[in-house]
Design a protein around this motif. Structure first.
Motif, short mmCIF file in Angstrom:
data_model
loop_
_atom_site.label_atom_id
_atom_site.label_comp_id
_atom_site.label_asym_id
_atom_site.label_seq_id
_atom_site.Cartn_x
_atom_site.Cartn_y
_atom_site.Cartn_z
N VAL A 3 0.85 -1.18 0.00
CA VAL A 3 0.00 0.00 0.00
C VAL A 3 0.90 1.24 0.00
O VAL A 3 1.78 1.36 0.84
N VAL A 4 0.67 2.13 -0.95
CA VAL A 4 1.49 3.34 -1.04
C VAL A 4 0.84 4.45 -0.21
O VAL A 4 -0.37 4.67 -0.29
N ASP A 5 1.66 5.13 0.61
CA ASP A 5 1.14 6.23 1.43
C ASP A 5 0.63 7.35 0.53
O ASP A 5 1.32 7.78 -0.39
N ARG A 6 -0.56 7.85 0.88
CA ARG A 6 -1.20 8.87 0.03
C ARG A 6 -1.21 10.25 0.70
O ARG A 6 -1.56 10.38 1.86
N TYR A 7 -0.83 11.24 -0.10
CA TYR A 7 -0.86 12.65 0.32
C TYR A 7 -1.56 13.44 -0.78
O TYR A 7 -1.75 12.95 -1.89
N ALA A 8 -1.93 14.68 -0.47
CA ALA A 8 -2.58 15.51 -1.49
C ALA A 8 -2.55 16.97 -1.07
O ALA A 8 -2.30 17.30 0.09
N VAL A 9 -2.80 17.84 -2.05
CA VAL A 9 -3.04 19.25 -1.76
C VAL A 9 -4.51 19.52 -2.01
O VAL A 9 -5.07 19.11 -3.03
N VAL A 10 -5.15 20.21 -1.05
CA VAL A 10 -6.56 20.57 -1.18
C VAL A 10 -6.66 22.07 -1.39
O VAL A 10 -6.07 22.85 -0.65
N GLY A 11 -7.40 22.48 -2.40
CA GLY A 11 -7.60 23.91 -2.67
C GLY A 11 -8.77 24.10 -3.60
O GLY A 11 -9.47 23.15 -3.96
N ASN A 12 -9.00 25.36 -4.00
CA ASN A 12 -10.03 25.67 -5.00
C ASN A 12 -9.76 27.07 -5.53
O ASN A 12 -10.02 28.04 -4.81
N PRO A 13 -9.24 27.21 -6.73
CA PRO A 13 -8.89 26.14 -7.67
C PRO A 13 -7.55 25.50 -7.27
O PRO A 13 -6.78 26.09 -6.52
N VAL A 14 -7.30 24.32 -7.82
CA VAL A 14 -6.05 23.64 -7.45
C VAL A 14 -5.36 23.00 -8.66
O VAL A 14 -4.26 22.46 -8.54
N SER A 15 -6.01 23.14 -9.82
CA SER A 15 -5.50 22.39 -10.99
C SER A 15 -4.10 22.82 -11.41
O SER A 15 -3.37 22.06 -12.02
N HIS A 16 -3.71 24.07 -11.08
CA HIS A 16 -2.38 24.53 -11.51
C HIS A 16 -1.32 24.33 -10.42
O HIS A 16 -0.18 24.75 -10.59
N SER A 17 -1.70 23.72 -9.29
CA SER A 17 -0.74 23.58 -8.19
C SER A 17 0.49 22.80 -8.62
O SER A 17 0.40 21.74 -9.24
N LEU A 18 1.66 23.32 -8.23
CA LEU A 18 2.92 22.63 -8.52
C LEU A 18 3.26 21.60 -7.45
O LEU A 18 4.25 20.88 -7.58
N SER A 19 2.45 21.52 -6.39
CA SER A 19 2.81 20.66 -5.25
C SER A 19 3.03 19.19 -5.63
O SER A 19 3.99 18.58 -5.15
N PRO A 20 2.16 18.58 -6.48
CA PRO A 20 2.43 17.18 -6.83
C PRO A 20 3.81 17.00 -7.47
O PRO A 20 4.55 16.08 -7.11
N ARG A 21 4.17 17.92 -8.36
CA ARG A 21 5.48 17.82 -9.01
C ARG A 21 6.62 17.93 -7.99
O ARG A 21 7.60 17.20 -8.04
N ILE A 22 6.45 18.85 -7.06
CA ILE A 22 7.50 19.08 -6.06
C ILE A 22 7.64 17.87 -5.14
O ILE A 22 8.74 17.35 -4.91
N HIS A 23 6.51 17.35 -4.64
CA HIS A 23 6.59 16.23 -3.69
C HIS A 23 7.01 14.93 -4.38
O HIS A 23 7.69 14.10 -3.77
N GLU A 24 6.61 14.75 -5.63
CA GLU A 24 7.07 13.55 -6.34
C GLU A 24 8.59 13.61 -6.54
O GLU A 24 9.28 12.60 -6.42
N ALA A 25 9.11 14.81 -6.82
CA ALA A 25 10.57 14.96 -6.96
C ALA A 25 11.26 14.71 -5.62
O ALA A 25 12.29 14.02 -5.56
N PHE A 26 10.70 15.24 -4.53
CA PHE A 26 11.28 15.00 -3.20
C PHE A 26 11.31 13.50 -2.90
O PHE A 26 12.28 12.97 -2.36
#
Ligand code: ATR
Length: 276
Positions: A3-26
């Motif tokens: 099972v892979v640990d799940r994280y996310a960013v919650v916002g509105n709007p959120v479609s342009h958030s760079l957070s997934p890219r940043i955390h995947e790189a980390f």
């Protein structure tokens, strides 16, 4: 199946958030295995969205506009910085199933300023002007006063909001902190930070160029040459930077809270094209 640990960013709007890219790189850089998504919560549905995420096994959340205040009210407990800011940008699920809210924005700004401004390294060296007295300004005012600011001046369009923030800061710091209207500001600042949301309308706070002469100007919003960065450069600042480095640095502190290891900023910053 693992099972892979799940994280996310919650916002509105959120479609342009760079957070997934940043955390995947980390995660790649630190050899961790996790999944990080974007979740758009309805404007009146933050609590339900977050409850669902944790009920489905989620491990931690970042929170962005406009929900940082909602998050501060929703969590079971808040760190000192989050309580002062009345804003939470990182939620940690504790082993007992309760939630703690943190605010890593201030630490993120400090780390980025140390990177960009060698003179900021060390304690209490700079005369700092903070523009704005809303949620974003509250999130960074205390870390500034506990760190690099020798003196803090807070200017806001609505002076009463700046005065209230100053009164709160006076209770926790001995360093000089004052509230000043935009049109009464003097100059001589080492660092000027734009924490207003004026840039959303491509506007700049109405201050005289004399106020920022020779200062390092920092816009907490990111987007390359923001309206504030452009105005600062054209009006006599020594240099100007947008908030991309702060975004990456606040994410690194969130990652540390969740995973116990703080990733290096540089690989991600160069991937995203941040200046230095
Ligand atoms: P945030 O969470 O982004 O800080 P906020 O709490 O609504 O959002 O605060 C917005 C900040 O930007 C406030 O300091 C606001 O000034 P007022 O308190 O006078 O409203 C400031 N702001 C927004 N638009 C502005 C503009 N065009 N010029 C100057 N300040 C502006």
């Amino acid at each position: 199946m693992a099972v892979v640990d799940r994280y996310a960013v919650v916002g509105n709007p959120v479609s342009h958030s760079l957070s997934p890219r940043i955390h995947e790189a980390f995660a790649r850089d630190t050899g961790q295995s996790l999944r990080y998504d974007r979740i758009e919560a309805p404007l009146d549905g933050f609590a339900e969205t977050v409850q669902q995420f944790f009920a489905a096994g989620g491990r931690g959340l970042n929170v962005t506009v406009p929900f940082k205040g909602d998050a501060a009210r929703w969590v079971d407990r808040r760190s000192d910085h989050a309580a002062f800011a009345k804003a939470v940008n990182t939620i940690v699920l504790e082993p007992d199933g309760s939630t703690t809210g943190h605010n890593t924005d201030g630490l993120g700004l400090m780390l980025d300023l140390e990177r960009l401004l060698p003179a900021a390294r060390g304690d209490g060296r700079l005369r700092v002007l903070l523009l704005g007295a809303g949620g974003a300004a509250r999130g960074v005012a205390r870390p500034l006063l506990e760190g690099l600011a020798r003196e803090l001046v807070i200017a806001n369009r609505t002076l009463a909001r700046a005065e209230e923030l100053v009164a709160n800061l006076d209770e926790i710091s001995d360093r000089p902190v004052t509230a000043v209207p935009f049109n009464k500001l003097d100059g001589g600042f080492d660092l000027v930070i734009n924490a207003t949301s004026a840039g959303l309308d491509d506007a700049v706070p109405t201050i005289e160029p004399a106020v920022i002469q020779g200062a390092f100007c920092y816009d907490m919003v990111y987007g390359g040459e923001t309206a504030f960065c452009r105005w600062s450069r054209e009006s006599g600042a020594s240099a100007a930077a947008d908030g991309l480095g702060m975004l990456v640095a606040q994410a690194a502190f969130a990652f540390k809270l969740w995973r116990g290891v703080r990733p290096d900023l540089e690989p991600v910053l160069s991937q995203l094209g941040a200046g230095s």
